[in-house]
Design an enzyme around this catalytic site. Structure first.
Site, PDB file in Angstrom:
ATOM      1  N   SER A   9       4.020   5.286  -1.447  1.00 27.33           N
ATOM      2  CA  SER A   9       3.559   4.165  -1.897  1.00 27.33           C
ATOM      3  C   SER A   9       4.680   3.744  -3.042  1.00 27.33           C
ATOM      4  CB  SER A   9       2.430   4.186  -3.020  1.00 27.33           C
ATOM      5  OG  SER A   9       2.223   3.390  -4.080  1.00 27.33           O
ATOM      6  N   HIS A  32       3.254   1.832   1.877  1.00 33.89           N
ATOM      7  CA  HIS A  32       1.740   1.255   1.214  1.00 33.89           C
ATOM      8  C   HIS A  32       2.320   0.526  -0.029  1.00 33.89           C
ATOM      9  CE1 HIS A  32      -2.398   2.130  -0.050  1.00 33.89           C
ATOM     10  NE2 HIS A  32      -1.820   2.296  -1.090  1.00 33.89           N
ATOM     11  N   ASP A  34       0.837  -1.348  -3.189  1.00 31.39           N
ATOM     12  CA  ASP A  34      -0.047  -1.603  -3.926  1.00 31.39           C
ATOM     13  C   ASP A  34      -0.237  -2.994  -4.891  1.00 31.39           C
ATOM     14  OD1 ASP A  34      -1.736   0.842  -3.648  1.00 31.39           O
ATOM     15  OD2 ASP A  34       0.065   2.001  -4.413  1.00 31.39           O
ATOM     16  N   MET A  36      -1.914  -5.207  -7.198  1.00 30.42           N
ATOM     17  CA  MET A  36      -3.094  -5.185  -8.478  1.00 30.42           C
ATOM     18  C   MET A  36      -2.991  -6.414  -9.301  1.00 30.42           C
ATOM     19  SD  MET A  36      -2.108  -1.422  -9.791  1.00 30.42           S
ATOM     20  CE  MET A  36      -1.780  -0.202  -8.699  1.00 30.42           C
ATOM     21  N   HIS A  65      -2.687  -2.628   0.180  1.00 33.23           N
ATOM     22  CA  HIS A  65      -3.782  -2.093  -0.815  1.00 33.23           C
ATOM     23  C   HIS A  65      -4.067  -2.983  -1.709  1.00 33.23           C
ATOM     24  CE1 HIS A  65      -5.702   1.184  -3.318  1.00 33.23           C
ATOM     25  NE2 HIS A  65      -6.715   0.437  -2.823  1.00 33.23           N
ATOM     26  N   MET A  67      -5.919  -4.227  -4.707  1.00 32.98           N
ATOM     27  CA  MET A  67      -6.730  -3.884  -5.759  1.00 32.98           C
ATOM     28  C   MET A  67      -6.781  -5.137  -6.416  1.00 32.98           C
ATOM     29  SD  MET A  67      -5.154  -0.071  -6.496  1.00 32.98           S
ATOM     30  CE  MET A  67      -3.684  -0.585  -5.520  1.00 32.98           C
ATOM     31  N   MET A 136     -10.259   6.302  -1.945  1.00 35.91           N
ATOM     32  CA  MET A 136      -9.669   6.540  -3.063  1.00 35.91           C
ATOM     33  C   MET A 136      -9.988   8.063  -3.555  1.00 35.91           C
ATOM     34  SD  MET A 136      -7.569   3.980  -3.288  1.00 35.91           S
ATOM     35  CE  MET A 136      -6.848   4.616  -4.932  1.00 35.91           C
ATOM     36  N   GLY A 141      -5.324   2.147  -9.884  1.00 33.72           N
ATOM     37  CA  GLY A 141      -4.808   1.296 -10.853  1.00 33.72           C
ATOM     38  C   GLY A 141      -3.486   1.906 -11.392  1.00 33.72           C
ATOM     39  N   PHE A 142      -3.304   3.215 -11.237  1.00 42.24           N
ATOM     40  CA  PHE A 142      -1.964   3.813 -11.693  1.00 42.24           C
ATOM     41  C   PHE A 142      -1.564   4.779 -10.528  1.00 42.24           C
ATOM     42  CE2 PHE A 142      -4.214   2.170 -15.270  1.00 42.24           C
ATOM     43  CZ  PHE A 142      -3.164   1.099 -15.772  1.00 42.24           C
ATOM     44  N   GLY A 143      -0.230   5.224 -10.556  1.00 41.05           N
ATOM     45  CA  GLY A 143       0.176   6.200  -9.933  1.00 41.05           C
ATOM     46  C   GLY A 143       0.204   7.192 -10.892  1.00 41.05           C
ATOM     47  N   GLY A 144       0.504   8.595  -9.957  1.00 35.36           N
ATOM     48  CA  GLY A 144       0.768   9.770 -10.916  1.00 35.36           C
ATOM     49  C   GLY A 144      -0.645  10.659 -11.304  1.00 35.36           C
ATOM     50  N   ASP A 174      -5.658   8.263  -0.761  1.00 38.87           N
ATOM     51  CA  ASP A 174      -4.806   7.518  -1.407  1.00 38.87           C
ATOM     52  C   ASP A 174      -5.027   8.131  -3.202  1.00 38.87           C
ATOM     53  OD1 ASP A 174      -3.041   5.777  -2.942  1.00 38.87           O
ATOM     54  OD2 ASP A 174      -4.057   4.111  -2.603  1.00 38.87           O
ATOM     55  N   GLY A 175      -4.141   8.628  -3.634  1.00 40.17           N
ATOM     56  CA  GLY A 175      -4.286   9.030  -4.996  1.00 40.17           C
ATOM     57  C   GLY A 175      -4.003  10.807  -5.116  1.00 40.17           C
ATOM     58  N   GLY A 176      -2.878  10.979  -5.892  1.00 40.80           N
ATOM     59  CA  GLY A 176      -2.800  12.413  -6.345  1.00 40.80           C
ATOM     60  C   GLY A 176      -2.484  13.440  -5.048  1.00 40.80           C
ATOM     61  N   GLY A 196       2.596   8.549  -3.570  1.00 36.88           N
ATOM     62  CA  GLY A 196       3.601   7.872  -4.604  1.00 36.88           C
ATOM     63  C   GLY A 196       4.709   8.721  -5.118  1.00 36.88           C
TER      64      GLY A 196
HETATM   65  C1  DX5 Z   1      -3.535   3.920  -7.244  1.00 31.40           C
HETATM   66  C2  DX5 Z   1      -2.646   3.493  -5.950  1.00 31.40           C
HETATM   67  C3  DX5 Z   1      -1.805   4.487  -5.325  1.00 31.40           C
HETATM   68  C4  DX5 Z   1      -0.800   5.239  -6.130  1.00 31.40           C
HETATM   69  C5  DX5 Z   1      -0.723   6.593  -5.651  1.00 31.40           C
HETATM   70  O1  DX5 Z   1      -4.120   2.871  -7.765  1.00 31.40           O
HETATM   71  O2  DX5 Z   1      -3.554   3.047  -5.182  1.00 31.40           O
HETATM   72  O3  DX5 Z   1      -1.384   3.991  -4.152  1.00 31.40           O
HETATM   73  O4  DX5 Z   1       0.348   4.521  -5.857  1.00 31.40           O
HETATM   74  O5  DX5 Z   1       0.175   7.375  -6.632  1.00 31.40           O
HETATM   75  P1  DX5 Z   1       0.274   8.985  -6.519  1.00 31.40           P
HETATM   76  O6  DX5 Z   1       0.586   9.346  -5.060  1.00 31.40           O
HETATM   77  O7  DX5 Z   1       1.172   9.053  -7.547  1.00 31.40           O
HETATM   78  O8  DX5 Z   1      -1.202   9.103  -6.916  1.00 31.40           O
HETATM   79 ZN    ZN Z   2      -2.960   2.281  -3.120  1.00 24.29          ZN
END
Ligand code: DX5
Ligand code: ZN
Length: 218
Positions: A9, A32, A34, A36, A65, A67, A136, A141-144, A174-176, A196
């Site tokens: 991502s 990927h 994102d 938003m 993706h 959102m 999901m 909404g956020f990475g990390g 997707d996520g974590g 990501g």
């Molecule tokens: C979150 C995004 C993800 C995000 C994943 O809303 O859809 O694609 O970038 O980031 P990580 O891998 O850091 O959780």
């Molecule tokens: Zn995503």
């Protein structure tokens, strides 16, 4: 063994150097992206003009993706831009079947995403309209953020439904996703992994892609 797909991502990439960041992960299956809108999720990233430009310069396919609110209105333009795959959220779409058909008619793979607390069961009869289901594993909404283990039963149920249907759609999470959590998601039946921070936070993102791919393949 079936090799899984790793889609880094760019949310965790350097937004001022996107072209160089894409080339750092050219061994990945897709990038990927994102999108938003600050309505569907409380964060704002990038939109169609930037995605179009990324599509022109990317060495690998784009996996958008979305959102965003009102994907019925906005998503088809991403397919028209030539993206390999366009994913909208089930919670935001008014007419998901119609929208999936519009995406396919424009040459993109049609993906539908579910937030962590959205059940998959109401959508099982429309799987044939989709090329990919995205579960999901964090709140979008956020990475990390940390991987939500309570999404694993849903991943298992989705895998069983996909296998039972005989359809070939991909199951994305997707996520974590890390080298540790990917093991559980892959065991539950996911085959396409978005990562990501685990990729762009690594010293060598391409090597991180290779390691994740090895860990997520079954
Ligand atoms: C979150 C995004 C993800 C995000 C994943 O809303 O859809 O694609 O970038 O980031 P990580 O891998 O850091 O959780
Ligand atoms: Zn995503």
């Amino acid at each position: 063994m079936t090799q899984c797909c790793i889609n880094p991502s760019i949310l965790s990439a350097d937004f001022a150097n996107l072209e160089a960041e894409l080339h750092r992960i050219s061994n990945a299956d897709a990038v990927h992206v994102d999108v938003m809108d600050n309505h569907f999720v409380p964060n704002l990233t990038l939109g169609l003009p930037i995605v179009k430009r990324l599509q022109e310069i990317s060495p690998i396919p784009l996996d958008a993706h979305l959102m965003i609110a009102d994907p019925d209105r906005w998503a088809p333009a991403y397919a028209e831009a030539g993206l390999a795959s366009v994913t909208f959220h089930a919670e935001a779409a008014l007419a998901p079947i119609k929208l999936a058909r519009e995406l396919r008619a424009r040459g993109a793979k049609a993906g539908m995403a579910l937030r962590p607390a959205t059940a998959v069961e109401p959508y099982l009869d429309m799987l044939e309209e989709l090329d990919m289901l995205l579960i999901m594993t964090v709140e979008p909404g956020f990475g990390g953020q940390a991987f939500l283990d309570n999404t694993l039963p849903k991943i298992r149920r989705a895998r069983a439904a996909i296998d039972g249907s005989g359809l070939g759609l991909a199951l994305q999470v997707d996520g974590g996703v890390t080298e540790e959590t990917i093991l559980r998601a892959a065991d539950a039946g996911a085959t396409v992994f978005v990562a990501g921070s685990a990729v762009y936070g690594a010293e060598d993102p391409a090597e991180a892609v290779t390691r994740l791919r090895a860990a997520g393949s079954r």
